[in-house]
Write an enzyme that holds these catalytic residues in place. Sequence first.
Site, short mmCIF file in Angstrom:
data_model
loop_
_atom_site.label_atom_id
_atom_site.label_comp_id
_atom_site.label_asym_id
_atom_site.label_seq_id
_atom_site.Cartn_x
_atom_site.Cartn_y
_atom_site.Cartn_z
N HIS A 21 0.73 -1.20 -0.14
CA HIS A 21 -0.10 -0.14 -0.13
C HIS A 21 0.90 1.13 -0.04
O HIS A 21 2.12 1.18 0.17
CB HIS A 21 -0.99 -0.05 0.93
CG HIS A 21 -0.33 -0.18 2.54
ND1 HIS A 21 0.42 0.93 3.07
CD2 HIS A 21 -0.33 -1.10 3.39
CE1 HIS A 21 0.73 0.54 4.31
NE2 HIS A 21 0.22 -0.57 4.55
N HIS A 24 4.20 1.59 2.29
CA HIS A 24 5.31 0.98 1.92
C HIS A 24 5.95 1.75 0.55
O HIS A 24 7.13 2.04 0.86
CB HIS A 24 5.15 -0.52 1.28
CG HIS A 24 4.30 -1.34 2.41
ND1 HIS A 24 2.89 -1.84 2.06
CD2 HIS A 24 4.49 -1.88 3.51
CE1 HIS A 24 2.55 -2.90 3.25
NE2 HIS A 24 3.63 -2.39 3.85
N CYS A 133 3.70 -8.02 14.39
CA CYS A 133 4.99 -7.22 14.46
C CYS A 133 6.11 -8.17 14.43
O CYS A 133 7.18 -7.96 14.28
CB CYS A 133 5.13 -6.66 15.76
SG CYS A 133 4.30 -5.27 16.28
N CYS A 155 -1.39 -5.38 21.41
CA CYS A 155 -0.22 -4.63 20.62
C CYS A 155 -0.51 -3.26 20.32
O CYS A 155 -1.68 -3.14 19.58
CB CYS A 155 0.12 -5.34 19.45
SG CYS A 155 1.18 -4.38 18.40
N LYS A 311 -2.53 4.30 11.72
CA LYS A 311 -1.20 4.02 10.84
C LYS A 311 -2.26 3.07 9.61
O LYS A 311 -2.96 2.24 10.05
CB LYS A 311 -0.37 2.77 11.41
CG LYS A 311 0.73 2.34 10.36
CD LYS A 311 1.55 1.50 11.27
CE LYS A 311 2.46 0.96 10.22
NZ LYS A 311 2.79 -0.46 10.51
N LYS A 314 -3.06 -2.76 5.71
CA LYS A 314 -3.85 -3.63 5.17
C LYS A 314 -4.64 -4.61 6.19
O LYS A 314 -5.81 -4.92 5.87
CB LYS A 314 -3.05 -4.87 4.34
CG LYS A 314 -2.77 -4.35 2.96
CD LYS A 314 -3.76 -4.37 1.92
CE LYS A 314 -3.11 -3.76 0.92
NZ LYS A 314 -3.85 -4.42 -0.52
N1 MSP Z 1 9.50 -6.94 7.43
C1 MSP Z 1 9.72 -5.80 8.42
C2 MSP Z 1 10.91 -5.02 8.13
C3 MSP Z 1 12.01 -5.74 8.00
S1 MSP Z 1 13.52 -4.69 7.84
C4 MSP Z 1 14.93 -5.50 7.84
C5 MSP Z 1 8.44 -5.07 8.51
N2 MSP Z 1 7.69 -5.03 7.28
S2 MSP Z 1 6.22 -4.33 6.96
O1 MSP Z 1 6.02 -4.60 5.54
O2 MSP Z 1 5.53 -4.53 7.80
O3 MSP Z 1 6.86 -2.83 6.98
C6 MSP Z 1 7.55 -2.13 6.11
C7 MSP Z 1 7.98 -0.99 6.46
O4 MSP Z 1 6.58 -0.13 5.79
C8 MSP Z 1 7.73 -0.34 7.82
O5 MSP Z 1 9.25 0.68 7.97
C9 MSP Z 1 6.75 0.31 7.96
O6 MSP Z 1 7.06 1.45 8.92
C10 MSP Z 1 6.39 0.82 6.83
N3 MSP Z 1 4.92 1.24 6.79
C11 MSP Z 1 4.05 0.25 6.88
N4 MSP Z 1 2.93 0.97 6.94
C12 MSP Z 1 3.08 2.26 6.90
C13 MSP Z 1 2.23 3.38 7.03
N5 MSP Z 1 0.96 3.26 6.82
N6 MSP Z 1 3.05 4.44 6.69
C14 MSP Z 1 4.40 4.55 6.41
N7 MSP Z 1 5.12 3.75 6.78
C15 MSP Z 1 4.55 2.31 6.82
O7 MSP Z 1 8.31 -4.24 9.28
#
Ligand code: MSP
Length: 531
Positions: A21, A24, A133, A155, A311, A314
């Site tokens: 989304h 990311h 998480c 959480c 935040k 999905k």
């Molecule tokens: N797989 C782990 C990261 C491992 S790094 C060695 C993870 N993945 S995640 O897909 O959940 O999130 C990846 C990144 O996307 C994180 O930095 C997270 O902050 C970012 N975001 C996910 N949702 C977000 C928002 N709504 N806004 C901004 N960034 C967001 O965590």
Amino acid sequence: MSDPKAFYLTTPIYYVNDAPHIGHAYASTAGDVATRWHRQRGEDVWFLTGVDEHGTKVERAADAGGVTPQEWVDRLVEDAWLPVLETIDAANDDFIRTTQTRHKERVQRFWEVVRDNGYVYSSMYEGPYCVGCEEFKLPGDLIAGEGEFEGQQVCPVHSRPVEHLQEENWFFRLSAFQDRLIAHYEANPDAIQPRSAYNEALSFIRQGLQDISMSRSSVSWGIPLPWDEAQVIYVWFDALLNYATAVGYGADPDSPEGRRFAQCWPPDVNLVGKDILRFHAVYWPAMLMAAELDVPRKVFAHGWLLVGGEKMSKSKLTGIAPSQIIDTFGSDAFRYYFLRAIQFGQDGSFSWEDMSARYTSELANGLGNLASRGTAMVARYRDGALPAAHDFGAPEQELITALAAAVEVADRAMLELDFSTGIVAVKEFVDRVNGYVTEQEPWVLAKDEANAARLDVVLYTICESLRAIAVLYNPLMPKAMASLWQQLGAQSTLGPIAEQRIADVARWGQLLPGTAVTKGESLFPRIEEAS
Ligand code: MSP
């Protein structure tokens, strides 16, 4: 002789339990703009992004989808995660998948080293775990649930109850690194940014670090521990290592990959969302210390894109796919909007109204209009040949001075990942040039042949300003700026836009008189109102 250090920036690797989304895409866009800026400065750059494929979360998503985890990740990576990089126009140098052999072998090697160094031991883990998480939670991490979860501990990120684990695991001796981490961060106060993230990480470390499980015995989708094949490496202690494995950690130092490692290590910036700060600012450098590797120079924690104050995610069904925005506004406007409208490091909300308003005023009416007016007037008044200019006067000198100041501010801000300040510096220059056009009234000058020399100066000044703007905005909006470069005819005399250097942008008089200037298609076309 070894190659000079490359500027090495990473994004987090994203869980492939679902499709991307805009949260990311936000992180990847920021990383892309920062690295393109460094390239535009003439530096060697390595920009890494990728996906995190192991762990319970992905395994359960695959289960629910009725396929094996490997099938699940293969399909999502092909159908969603690789395409989104194209959608946002990212120019990453590599894309790591944690199911790749290069990664798995090097992760195993890394943990062998850490174990040999005496930082791994076997013990029983008992406590809460959030699958969202993928994190062993500490008692102070949880908050009281609301609504259907009233009366339970949940959480704070996922607003859901956590699971209770009890398993025989291998532990990483994190506690051994408390003093070294504190000393490192006290000596390098810029190593975690913004300041709020620095304070949060340091206070967590000062409260005392406990040893942490580095393996899971009740999970099978992961990298087996080399010395205990019944267990897999805890997903975070596999994932964090991507930053090292992707650039050749553990490869023969004389091989191309080994040389890449020497050139890239340590990372200049590990870009992360604030929810994963603790992993990156505490566990990650401790792991590296345990393996006697240099720690990253900087961890930058950006904020969240919020929906209704929470935040975007999905799992809460609030995710917006990047293509939903990009299909309408284009990738350049997407990149511009998120880095311009939200102070990097703070949270921000997305709204269609705000996006649309800024698109129209700042891109279509601001920059787009300047470019089309400037090129159209050269076409109309000078048959499309850039005139030579003599006698730049006070209004032009003011612009030249303003440009030098804009370049200085933008460069400093972009190096600090303060994107909005950098963008505003360029935007204010655009506004100034638009003001200059309005004041100089070239369409009035054109009516009297006696003003021909003055009109030449004004037209040249507009185009030369556009030349500088194109270079400064190229890292942010590469598609539109390539088109502007084309319209200015700059390629034939100055070469590709990517080869123009930030340090040279403010040098006035680079466009060659006589160059063919054409009014091409609109850089930021009007958006048809949805009916
Ligand atoms: N797989 C782990 C990261 C491992 S790094 C060695 C993870 N993945 S995640 O897909 O959940 O999130 C990846 C990144 O996307 C994180 O930095 C997270 O902050 C970012 N975001 C996910 N949702 C977000 C928002 N709504 N806004 C901004 N960034 C967001 O965590």
